[in-house]
Design a protein around this motif. Structure first.
Motif, PDB file in Angstrom:
ATOM      1  N   UNK A 137       0.834  -1.209   0.000  1.00 26.58           N
ATOM      2  CA  UNK A 137       0.000   0.000   0.000  1.00 26.58           C
ATOM      3  C   UNK A 137       0.864   1.253   0.000  1.00 26.58           C
ATOM      4  N   UNK A 138       1.948   1.213   0.778  1.00 28.44           N
ATOM      5  CA  UNK A 138       2.836   2.376   0.823  1.00 28.44           C
ATOM      6  C   UNK A 138       3.493   2.622  -0.530  1.00 28.44           C
ATOM      7  N   UNK A 139       3.908   1.532  -1.194  1.00 32.73           N
ATOM      8  CA  UNK A 139       4.512   1.684  -2.513  1.00 32.73           C
ATOM      9  C   UNK A 139       3.510   2.247  -3.517  1.00 32.73           C
ATOM     10  N   UNK A 140       2.267   1.748  -3.468  1.00 31.26           N
ATOM     11  CA  UNK A 140       1.254   2.279  -4.372  1.00 31.26           C
ATOM     12  C   UNK A 140       0.977   3.743  -4.077  1.00 31.26           C
ATOM     13  N   UNK A 141       0.903   4.093  -2.778  1.00 28.80           N
ATOM     14  CA  UNK A 141       0.669   5.493  -2.416  1.00 28.80           C
ATOM     15  C   UNK A 141       1.810   6.377  -2.900  1.00 28.80           C
ATOM     16  N   UNK A 142       3.051   5.857  -2.782  1.00 30.89           N
ATOM     17  CA  UNK A 142       4.206   6.618  -3.258  1.00 30.89           C
ATOM     18  C   UNK A 142       4.154   6.804  -4.771  1.00 30.89           C
ATOM     19  N   UNK A 143       3.763   5.721  -5.473  1.00 29.77           N
ATOM     20  CA  UNK A 143       3.649   5.826  -6.931  1.00 29.77           C
ATOM     21  C   UNK A 143       2.547   6.811  -7.316  1.00 29.77           C
TER      22      UNK A 143
END
Length: 448
Positions: free
Chosen positions: A202-208
């Motif tokens: 989720x954090x990676x998607x939010x960062x993307x």
């Protein structure tokens, strides 16, 4: 039921993302499966305890020594059955009561009726303590039970093997307790790992998404600072050229080209502004705002519009909502341009097959060409628009100058009917347009 220990506080799951919620669901399933295995083991222990304790002498009775054996056996079987049938998590105090009763009764039964495997009830009590409580609390409560059964088995065994009997009973309790500690810790470790991986994704998607938003904001600034400003200046220049052409009575063909160039510039500017708004993440219109769109068309474009909605409304994607809304806007704008004042019907239908939006006007033949046909390249009545300006196959004749001014304000398709078709096709739908009686009909279909 054995209460599966949660890896996080339950309140933390109120705003879980779908990925984190799925990780919590799998963790709960693993906890339930572990509890089910423990319940099955308790039924087996209950059967073994009854099988070894009931036969022999003195027999079970309600008086004398038999009464003591009966009470001790009941003290073993009742907690075992209650624990096996329990399906609700309890407090630590309530959770510890049943194993303690079982352990004390098992020791009493071992004293009153020494039998083979008489340490089974106590070992089951130790396993329940370590399965239900934190290791330190379980160790504190289990130690007296284990020492007691070790002393009892040592005293009741023949002198030659008394020490071995005591050690074997201790070893059985330790192995069962340790196995439940390790299995629970392994499960909790896996639960935490899956939860952390879900949160990481989720954090990676939010960062993307944040990076994409930043890039869109940069592109929006470039569009606004370069393209939109240039188009605004061009629009002003073309408007000046139009007024000069009218003053100097230039060739009508040249005048029409200047007017059309101004229209195209305004349409391009409107499209650029919408692109900037979309890139910045501003709210995009949806079908929920269709009524407001129709009201504005009635007021600003002078169209007598009848809006109908049938079927059970369904949730559409943002792209599908925007495509249908823009399609309705373009169709109503064209109706005002080529059939001003014509009664117009807007029908929004929700069916099991999908969502259909139809815009039909009743036409003004004086503003249509006799050879009004679909442009080459269209198939099955699909919209084809040769110049991509919104004029489509319709005549370029239109309403009077005042009505044309209102339509110029409303024209927002940018690419007109072709843009409408491309929007609908991007979300998996189809667009059909063509004559209907003396009027014109545009139908947009989105399946699902």
């Amino acid at each position: 039921m054995l209460p599966p220990m949660s890896t996080t506080d339950p309140a933390e799951g109120e705003a879980d993302t779908p990925r984190v919620a799925e990780a919590r669901r799998r963790a709960a399933q693993r906890g339930h499966r572990q509890s089910a295995r423990m319940h099955l083991a308790l039924w087996v222990v209950m059967a073994l305890t009854a099988g070894f304790a009931v036969p022999g002498r003195p027999r079970l009775a309600f008086t004398g020594e038999g009464l003591g054996i009966s009470l001790a056996l009941a003290g073993c079987l009742v907690p075992l059955s209650l624990a096996a049938l329990d399906r609700e998590p309890r407090s630590q105090v309530g959770t510890a009561v049943l194993p303690l009763i079982l352990g004390v009764s098992g020791n009493a039964l071992a004293v009153l009726r020494p039998t083979l495997l008489m340490e089974i009830p106590v070992a089951a009590a130790v396993a329940m303590l370590f399965a239900r409580l934190r290791p330190r609390t379980a160790l504190f409560l289990a130690a007296p039970l284990v020492m007691a059964i070790a002393v009892i088995t040592t005293a009741s065994a023949p002198s030659g093997i008394s020490l071995q009997a005591g050690l074997s009973s201790v070893l059985l309790c330790v192995v069962l307790g340790a196995s439940y500690v390790f299995s629970r810790q392994a499960r909790l470790g896996r639960d935490r790992t899956e939860l952390l991986l879900a949160e990481l994704e989720d954090s990676r998607e939010a960062e993307a998404r944040a990076a994409a938003v930043a890039e869109r904001a940069r592109i929006a600034r470039e569009l606004h600072d370069v393209l939109a400003q240039s188009l605004s200046a061009l629009s002003v220049q073309l408007e000046g050229a139009r007024k000069l052409a009218e003053r100097d009575h230039v060739d009508p063909a040249l005048h029409r080209l200047i007017v059309r160039g101004g229209e195209l510039t305004r349409e391009g500017l409107s499209e650029a502004r919408r692109a900037v708004a979309a890139l910045r993440g501003d709210d995009v219109p949806t079908l929920d705002q269709l009524t407001a769109l129709v009201d504005r068309c009635r007021r600003d474009l002078g169209l007598p519009i009848a809006l109908s909605v049938t079927g059970e409304p369904r949730q559409l994607t943002a792209e599908a909502n925007l495509a249908l809304y823009r399609g309705a806007q373009e169709a109503l704008t064209n109706a005002a341009r080529y059939a001003p004042g014509s009664p117009t019907d807007v029908l929004l239908r929700y069916t099991a097959e999908g969502t259909t939006l139809t815009v039909t006007d009743h036409g003004r033949p004086a503003f249509r060409r006799a050879d009004e046909d679909a442009a080459p390249g269209s198939a099955d009545g699909d919209v084809a628009n040769g110049d991509g300006t919104g004029s489509g196959p319709r005549s370029t004749s239109g309403p009077g100058e005042g009505g044309e001014a209102a339509v110029r304000v409303w024209t927002g398709g940018g690419n007109g009917l072709r843009g409408m078709r491309e929007r609908i096709e991007r979300v998996g739908g189809r667009t059909h347009a063509g004559p209907m009686g003396r009027g014109w009909s545009v139908r947009m279909e989105i399946p699902g």
